[in-house]
Motif scaffolding. Structure first.
Motif, mmCIF file in Angstrom:
data_model
loop_
_atom_site.group_PDB
_atom_site.id
_atom_site.type_symbol
_atom_site.label_atom_id
_atom_site.label_comp_id
_atom_site.label_asym_id
_atom_site.label_seq_id
_atom_site.Cartn_x
_atom_site.Cartn_y
_atom_site.Cartn_z
ATOM 1 N N ALA A 176 0.830 -1.206 0.000
ATOM 2 C CA ALA A 176 0.000 0.000 0.000
ATOM 3 C C ALA A 176 0.863 1.253 0.000
ATOM 4 O O ALA A 176 0.561 2.234 -0.703
ATOM 5 C CB ALA A 176 -0.922 -0.006 1.219
ATOM 6 N N LEU A 177 1.963 1.239 0.749
ATOM 7 C CA LEU A 177 2.852 2.399 0.789
ATOM 8 C C LEU A 177 3.532 2.613 -0.563
ATOM 9 O O LEU A 177 3.697 3.750 -1.020
ATOM 10 C CB LEU A 177 3.900 2.213 1.889
ATOM 11 C CG LEU A 177 3.365 2.288 3.330
ATOM 12 C CD1 LEU A 177 4.414 1.798 4.319
ATOM 13 C CD2 LEU A 177 2.945 3.715 3.670
ATOM 14 N N GLY A 178 3.918 1.525 -1.229
ATOM 15 C CA GLY A 178 4.502 1.652 -2.559
ATOM 16 C C GLY A 178 3.513 2.193 -3.570
ATOM 17 O O GLY A 178 3.860 3.030 -4.416
ATOM 18 N N MET A 179 2.268 1.735 -3.476
ATOM 19 C CA MET A 179 1.230 2.252 -4.371
ATOM 20 C C MET A 179 0.962 3.727 -4.090
ATOM 21 O O MET A 179 0.711 4.512 -5.022
ATOM 22 C CB MET A 179 -0.046 1.434 -4.201
ATOM 23 C CG MET A 179 -1.183 1.847 -5.122
ATOM 24 S SD MET A 179 -2.587 0.719 -5.002
ATOM 25 C CE MET A 179 -1.904 -0.739 -5.814
ATOM 26 N N ALA A 180 1.004 4.129 -2.826
ATOM 27 C CA ALA A 180 0.803 5.532 -2.469
ATOM 28 C C ALA A 180 1.880 6.415 -3.093
ATOM 29 O O ALA A 180 1.595 7.517 -3.575
ATOM 30 C CB ALA A 180 0.796 5.689 -0.956
ATOM 31 N N ALA A 181 3.114 5.929 -3.103
ATOM 32 C CA ALA A 181 4.203 6.709 -3.709
ATOM 33 C C ALA A 181 3.946 6.926 -5.191
ATOM 34 O O ALA A 181 4.166 8.031 -5.716
ATOM 35 C CB ALA A 181 5.530 5.985 -3.495
ATOM 36 N N ARG A 182 3.471 5.900 -5.873
ATOM 37 C CA ARG A 182 3.191 6.039 -7.307
ATOM 38 C C ARG A 182 2.020 6.978 -7.553
ATOM 39 O O ARG A 182 2.039 7.785 -8.492
ATOM 40 C CB ARG A 182 2.920 4.667 -7.906
ATOM 41 C CG ARG A 182 4.134 3.752 -7.928
ATOM 42 C CD ARG A 182 3.874 2.509 -8.767
ATOM 43 N NE ARG A 182 2.849 1.664 -8.179
ATOM 44 C CZ ARG A 182 3.076 0.713 -7.268
ATOM 45 N NH1 ARG A 182 4.314 0.515 -6.822
ATOM 46 N NH2 ARG A 182 2.090 -0.038 -6.816
#
Length: 299
Positions: A176-182
């Motif tokens: 979820a944190l990686g998707m938030a960065a994108r």
């Protein structure tokens, strides 16, 4: 061309002009002054009334023309002639907020889950002019709502989160944190907040690395704990430059999202489509022909 572009906002009103023209032609073709009184009244009576000055024998079409001109101007005004404004600036908020919600069974089946939902909706209501988005995760992460200024719809979507929303078992906050960065990168948000709503399951080196990367990119990573936060919450908040909140700190969350927000406005690189309706000024102009109806008649 003079560069003055005029556009009609409600062009269908112009369909009334042919009807008005037909009505005007019919009225103009009738006998002036007395109209059809010559047919309806006794000629001797009309002659006697004319001798007494009670009959206007004038064949002037000016009053009729004035009335028709007034109505025509009103119709054109209702059609909404407008002028495009290219000098109007548009701004967007470069400070967005993403809510990352753990929708695993350990969260959604907990007795405190309604309190967590209330906390999230309270945070959404505190966004002001900041756009918000929603990511749900369990064993995998999914975008539930893209970045939007429709906070009401965002809050309603948040209320619908349950254990069946994410089919993948487990808890993978790092995804979820990686998707938030994108998402923040694609939305060109340079000062975002990432709010992770979790019970702590899955927090580890991978999620800590993602939180630190978000902080480097300009976002703050904060966490809302379902229960008593442990050391992992503080470690992640420290790496992400954010804070840890508990379910009884709704006011602190609102203050964090409002008063401490790093709000930035940027002029859009595209012009705002703005039209100034000039119809109201035509309505004022339509009053001028009516002045002819009040002119003094010759004695």
């Amino acid at each position: 061309m003079s560069g003055l572009d005029v556009t009609l906002l409600r062009p269908l009103w112009l369909l009334a002009l042919p009807v008005l023209a037909a009505a005007g032609w019919w009225l103009m073709s009738r006998r002036g002054g007395l109209g059809d009184w010559h047919r309806a009244a006794d000629p001797a009576l009309l002659q006697a009334m004319a001798a007494l000055g009670r009959v206007d024998q004038s064949a002037s079409r000016l009053p009729l023309i004035a009335c028709l001109a007034t109505v025509a101007l009103c119709v054109v005004a209702l059609a909404g002639p407008s002028v495009e404004r290219r000098d109007t600036l548009s701004y967007r908020n470069l400070d967005g907020v993403l809510f990352l919600v753990d929708a695993s069974t350990s969260m959604t089946e907990d007795a405190r889950w309604p309190q967590m939902q209330t906390m999230g909706r309270f945070g959404i209501a505190s966004l002001g002019t900041r756009p918000g988005g929603l990511i749900v995760f369990a064993g995998d992460a999914y975008v539930s709502s893209d970045m939007t200024l429709d906070h009401l719809q965002l809050g309603q979507t948040f209320s619908l989160i349950d254990a069946e929303m994410v089919p993948d078992p487990g808890s993978r906050p790092e995804r979820a944190l990686g998707m938030a960065a994108r998402m923040l990168e694609e939305a060109e948000v340079i000062a975002g907040d990432v709010i992770l709503l979790t019970d702590g399951a899955g927090l580890g080196p991978a999620s800590l690395q993602e939180a630190a990367a978000l902080s480097v990119a300009g976002a703050r990573v904060s966490l809302i704990a379902l229960g008593t936060p442990d050391a992992a919450f503080g470690t992640h908040a420290g790496a992400g430059g954010g804070r840890v909140f508990t379910l009884d700190q709704t006011d602190d969350l609102a203050e964090w999202l409002q008063d401490d927000a790093r709000t930035r406005l940027e002029a859009q690189d595209y012009p705002l489509l703005f039209w100034k309706d000039m119809g109201r000024y035509l309505l004022i102009l339509a009053l001028l022909p009516l002045l002819f109806l009040f002119r003094r008649q010759d004695a």
